[in-house]
Design an enzyme around this catalytic site. Sequence first.
Site, PDB file in Angstrom:
ATOM      1  CE1 TYR A 100       0.812   1.449   4.300  1.00 26.74           C
ATOM      2  CE2 TYR A 100       1.021  -1.037   4.327  1.00 26.74           C
ATOM      3  CZ  TYR A 100       1.204   0.097   4.965  1.00 26.74           C
ATOM      4  OH  TYR A 100       1.646   0.490   6.117  1.00 26.74           O
ATOM      5  CB  CYS A 101       1.895   3.778  -1.610  1.00 24.04           C
ATOM      6  SG  CYS A 101       0.972   3.710  -3.006  1.00 24.04           S
ATOM      7  CB  THR A 102      -0.205   8.556   0.347  1.00 22.40           C
ATOM      8  OG1 THR A 102       1.116   8.398   0.840  1.00 22.40           O
ATOM      9  CG2 THR A 102      -0.931   9.528   0.833  1.00 22.40           C
TER      10      THR A 102
END
Length: 273
Positions: free
Chosen positions: A184-186
């Site tokens: 995941y990332c922002t």
Amino acid sequence: MSDAPRHEHSSFYKFVALSDAERVAERLRELCRELGGNVLVAPEGISGALGGLPAALDAFELALVEDPIFESAFRGIQFKRSFCTTRPFTLCKVHVKPELVAFGLEGVSGLDDARTTHVSPQDWHQLIAREDVVLLDNRNSFEWKLGHFRGAIDPGVRHFRDFPAYVQAHAEAWKQAGKTVAMYCTGGIRCEKIGGWMSRELGLQVAQLDGGILNYFEQTGGEDWQGECFVFDKRIAIDPQREETATTAEQVFGDDPDEAWRLARARRLDPAG
């Protein structure tokens, strides 16, 4: 207490082939006149973070989808909204770049056909609880320290271009153990850019959180999240309710000399502007 209308923040991206990025950017500059923020346009698509009054953001988002000059290129784009106490941007800049996200590997495009599995925020809890899943935070180490999903690995990188080396060093062990890499990332764009390469070149089973942390907050309220989420604007950080926190840039970066340039950049944003 100020009676000024409350601003909101909208982040978005879409990997889509654009034959004339300069023409797209020219139209975007016209559409952003009542907003602040940054938009990148490249032959592989668009990425942006904008702040302004809700009505102005509504008008921009509608135009991005329906303006005929874009020839439906941005249909289906996902906008992630969050809230602002501090006005997140002062100026609006639209840049044309060779690519939306650069991470140091030649020939890697967000248009890669080797797609990863997108997991909805509602299904994410079940996925990351599985024993055959390794949960990987696809952000910089300072972002992980501020907040992350329970059980998420911090790759210990200071820049996205360092992330591929971490993955290469662990890929074989993950495959041998039969692990799916959940990352995941922002907002989702970093995972989108690198996921195809991880799948095609390294043979990994990859799943990414659809819409990233911001979409997860919006859809679920953040039940599996610990801490805050760093955002790249004047607000510095938001909580799982998508509200600005009291965290300062000085608290995020501290006196780490390797992060001094990030602190200087945050200060240049001029919170009073």
